[in-house]
Design a protein around this motif. Structure first.
Motif, mmCIF file in Angstrom:
data_model
loop_
_atom_site.group_PDB
_atom_site.id
_atom_site.type_symbol
_atom_site.label_atom_id
_atom_site.label_comp_id
_atom_site.label_asym_id
_atom_site.label_seq_id
_atom_site.Cartn_x
_atom_site.Cartn_y
_atom_site.Cartn_z
ATOM 1 N N LEU A 152 -166.588 93.184 96.491
ATOM 2 C CA LEU A 152 -166.941 93.411 97.884
ATOM 3 C C LEU A 152 -167.902 92.321 98.338
ATOM 4 O O LEU A 152 -168.904 92.054 97.678
ATOM 5 C CB LEU A 152 -167.619 94.778 98.036
ATOM 6 C CG LEU A 152 -168.259 95.072 99.394
ATOM 7 C CD1 LEU A 152 -167.188 95.204 100.469
ATOM 8 C CD2 LEU A 152 -169.108 96.339 99.332
ATOM 9 N N PHE A 153 -167.579 91.685 99.455
ATOM 10 C CA PHE A 153 -168.509 90.764 100.102
ATOM 11 C C PHE A 153 -169.097 91.475 101.319
ATOM 12 O O PHE A 153 -168.359 91.900 102.212
ATOM 13 C CB PHE A 153 -167.806 89.472 100.537
ATOM 14 C CG PHE A 153 -167.291 88.646 99.405
ATOM 15 C CD1 PHE A 153 -167.979 88.555 98.207
ATOM 16 C CD2 PHE A 153 -166.101 87.937 99.535
ATOM 17 C CE1 PHE A 153 -167.499 87.793 97.155
ATOM 18 C CE2 PHE A 153 -165.614 87.171 98.493
ATOM 19 C CZ PHE A 153 -166.314 87.092 97.301
ATOM 20 N N VAL A 154 -170.401 91.612 101.316
ATOM 21 C CA VAL A 154 -171.075 92.230 102.449
ATOM 22 C C VAL A 154 -171.500 91.120 103.408
ATOM 23 O O VAL A 154 -172.128 90.137 103.004
ATOM 24 C CB VAL A 154 -172.289 93.047 101.989
ATOM 25 C CG1 VAL A 154 -173.056 93.603 103.189
ATOM 26 C CG2 VAL A 154 -171.838 94.181 101.087
ATOM 27 N N VAL A 155 -171.161 91.291 104.672
ATOM 28 C CA VAL A 155 -171.446 90.256 105.668
ATOM 29 C C VAL A 155 -172.189 90.830 106.884
ATOM 30 O O VAL A 155 -172.247 90.195 107.935
ATOM 31 C CB VAL A 155 -170.134 89.570 106.115
ATOM 32 C CG1 VAL A 155 -169.536 88.764 104.967
ATOM 33 C CG2 VAL A 155 -169.123 90.600 106.629
ATOM 34 N N GLY A 156 -172.733 92.027 106.733
ATOM 35 C CA GLY A 156 -173.507 92.633 107.808
ATOM 36 C C GLY A 156 -174.101 93.939 107.325
ATOM 37 O O GLY A 156 -173.599 94.545 106.369
ATOM 38 N N CYS A 157 -175.172 94.387 107.957
ATOM 39 C CA CYS A 157 -175.821 95.614 107.512
ATOM 40 C C CYS A 157 -176.525 96.287 108.682
ATOM 41 O O CYS A 157 -176.708 95.712 109.750
ATOM 42 C CB CYS A 157 -176.819 95.334 106.389
ATOM 43 S SG CYS A 157 -178.311 94.464 106.925
ATOM 44 N N ARG A 204 -168.203 86.139 111.875
ATOM 45 C CA ARG A 204 -166.791 86.020 111.500
ATOM 46 C C ARG A 204 -166.363 84.581 111.245
ATOM 47 O O ARG A 204 -165.297 84.340 110.683
ATOM 48 C CB ARG A 204 -165.920 86.653 112.585
ATOM 49 C CG ARG A 204 -166.179 88.150 112.758
ATOM 50 C CD ARG A 204 -165.278 88.791 113.783
ATOM 51 N NE ARG A 204 -165.605 90.190 113.992
ATOM 52 C CZ ARG A 204 -165.149 91.179 113.231
ATOM 53 N NH1 ARG A 204 -164.326 90.913 112.227
ATOM 54 N NH2 ARG A 204 -165.506 92.434 113.462
ATOM 55 N N ASP A 205 -167.174 83.607 111.652
ATOM 56 C CA ASP A 205 -166.847 82.192 111.453
ATOM 57 C C ASP A 205 -167.599 81.595 110.270
ATOM 58 O O ASP A 205 -167.703 80.373 110.143
ATOM 59 C CB ASP A 205 -167.183 81.407 112.729
ATOM 60 C CG ASP A 205 -166.375 81.871 113.928
ATOM 61 O OD1 ASP A 205 -165.178 82.174 113.752
ATOM 62 O OD2 ASP A 205 -166.941 81.940 115.039
ATOM 63 N N SER A 206 -168.126 82.431 109.395
ATOM 64 C CA SER A 206 -168.932 81.950 108.274
ATOM 65 C C SER A 206 -168.120 81.078 107.321
ATOM 66 O O SER A 206 -167.115 81.511 106.749
ATOM 67 C CB SER A 206 -169.501 83.150 107.498
ATOM 68 O OG SER A 206 -170.009 82.752 106.249
ATOM 69 N N ALA A 207 -168.579 79.826 107.129
ATOM 70 C CA ALA A 207 -167.929 78.926 106.169
ATOM 71 C C ALA A 207 -168.146 79.419 104.744
ATOM 72 O O ALA A 207 -167.276 79.256 103.880
ATOM 73 C CB ALA A 207 -168.480 77.510 106.336
#
Length: 486
Positions: A171-176, A402-405
């Motif tokens: 799982l990649f978490v990209v927000g909290c 959403r555009d994270s490299a």
């Protein structure tokens, strides 16, 4: 066991020799400072106690961007009832149980000691090529992200951050979510307990508990809410007075136990026992699937001995009604991600100190305005009970980029390594990424980590095969930043 995994676990065992409850990170900080100094690395600290260990780039990676590997030094210190473990001096005793690593009678501290162990093992492995690294270890994450909130952003040069505080491999978490805590305090009226009154002890124990964000939607019981139900039912038939009540241990932990001492007319003690016993059976049936170890017990302590004082009947009833009224559990689900809790509350702690009721609740939401709204709801309940209610500033949410490299790079590497896709999610818990991102605009961040079950409870355990997978991914990620892979 995979050799690098063994190196990580060996480091983790060393870390677990040092006391590191929240706000008590001095020993682990000194050990990490010595570790860096022994390797000729620059170790920086800020005024609040966060550490940054600077690691030079490997040959051929000098032009690659600096990568920040981030975790926190403190742990939630929970232990089994009756355990003699002293978190201020005793090491955590780790046990390998097949593919799982557990601890004896206590939380394991894999949240987040395994992150530190992984970072140290990476640096100590001469076969791994990497860009310049900043190992960023914060203090006091577990009681309100204090270290991240007080960080000195000028000590960090990197703009790419890998947080190693997630607890589900793959799982990649990209927000909290963001979070705020509310404290409710109200003086209580006490008077001597009349002669002929019997003292009754009521306890709620054996609950699973867990993290008040990650586990809040798992239908687990809250001991403070259960105690309120029991007392409310008993007070409906008998004029009870509360002598003392205590439940919960941490703001970010679903309470696993609560105890109350009651005074009632001696000739009605049997009626109270019958009411509690009947409701206890109902409650146990409600939570068979999630809290099978739940116990509810009432013990008769005998006649009240002088000088025994208890809360008046009026204030006893008010206390119970406040606990009943306070929101707890998931409040609202996310409209775009229906399986994600958007807003929640945790009735975390209740106690009586110096004849004053103290209640602490913790609220979370991924939407700042909804977080403010649920905090106002909690405050209103407190004020209607005649209490003073104050809410802290809390910590911010981490909006998804959403555009994270970095996210694109990690998802590609994961697919190449494991022939499957990683999940990408926003979580209902506070991560330091939200605070760090507010301090360091433009930081590209992702959170990952090995699988940890039941954090913040003595049932915490680390899945060892997941450590190997996260290790392999981290190595591939660092190596992908070679001069030709920027």
């Amino acid at each position: 066991m995979h050799k690098p995994t063994r190196a990580v676990i060996d480091y983790f065992e060393q870390i677990n020799q040092h006391p590191r409850c929240s706000k008590q990170e001095q020993q682990i900080s000194r050990w990490l400072t010595q570790w860096g100094g022994q390797r000729g690395l620059t170790v920086l600290s800020d005024r609040i106690g966060n550490l940054i260990i600077q690691v030079p780039a490997s040959q051929g990676f000098e032009k690659a961007p600096t990568i920040i590997l981030q975790g926190h030094m403190d742990m939630v210190c929970e232990k089994d009832a009756g355990s003699a473990h002293d978190f201020f001096k005793d090491p955590i005793r780790m046990v390998e149980d097949g593919p799982w690593l557990t601890a004896v009678e206590t939380t394991l501290g894999a949240d987040n000691g395994v992150a530190i162990a992984m970072a140290l093992a990476l640096v100590d492995n001469p076969t791994i090529a990497h860009p310049s690294l900043e190992l960023f270890f914060t203090v006091d994450e577990e009681t309100g992200l204090t270290g991240a909130l007080g960080m000195d952003p000028g000590l960090l040069s990197g703009k790419i951050l890998v947080n190693l505080d997630s607890e589900d491999e793959g799982l990649f978490v990209v927000g909290c979510a963001g979070g705020r805590d509310t404290t409710i305090r109200r003086p209580l009226a006490f008077q001597p307990v009349d002669r002929g009154y019997e003292l009754l002890s009521v306890s709620v124990d054996g609950l699973q508990g867990g993290h008040s964000g990650l586990d809040i939607a798992k239908h687990r019981a809250n001991a403070n809410k259960l105690m309120a139900r029991l007392l409310d039912a008993a007070m409906a038939t008998v004029p009870l007075r509360i002598v003392s009540i205590s439940g919960g241990t941490r703001k970010n932990v679903i309470p696993r136990n609560c105890r109350a001492l009651l005074a009632c007319p001696g000739d009605q003690a049997a009626m109270v026992a019958s009411t509690v016993s009947s409701l206890a059976d109902t409650i146990r049936n409600e939570y068979l699937a999630t809290d099978s170890g739940l116990t509810i017990q009432l013990d008769q302590q005998g006649p009240a001995a002088e000088p025994c004082r208890g809360i008046t009947e009026k204030d006893s009833a008010l206390l119970v009604e406040l606990l009943l009224a306070l929101p707890d559990g998931p409040i609202e689900m996310d409209a775009q991600l229906p399986l994600l809790v958007q807003t929640s509350a945790n009735l975390a702690m209740v106690s009586i100190e110096d004849e004053t009721l103290s209640v602490i609740t913790s609220q979370r939401s991924s939407i700042p305005s909804r977080l403010g709204a649920i905090c106002r709801t909690v405050e209103a309940a407190g004020r209607l009970a005649g209490a003073r209610a104050t809410t802290d500033a809390g910590y911010p949410s981490w909006p998804m980029n959403r555009d994270s490299a970095l996210l694109q790079r990690c998802t590609t590497l994961y697919r190449e390594l494991f022939a499957t896709d990683a999940r990408v999610e926003v979580i209902h818990a506070g991560l330091e990424c939200g605070v760090i991102g507010a301090h360091c605009p433009g930081m590209d961040m992702i959170s990952m980590g090995p699988t940890i079950e039941n954090p913040h409870s003595p049932s915490e355990r680390l899945y060892l095969p997941s450590v190997e997978k996260v290790w392999r991914l981290l190595v591939a990620l660092l190596e992908s930043f070679g001069n030709n892979g920027q």
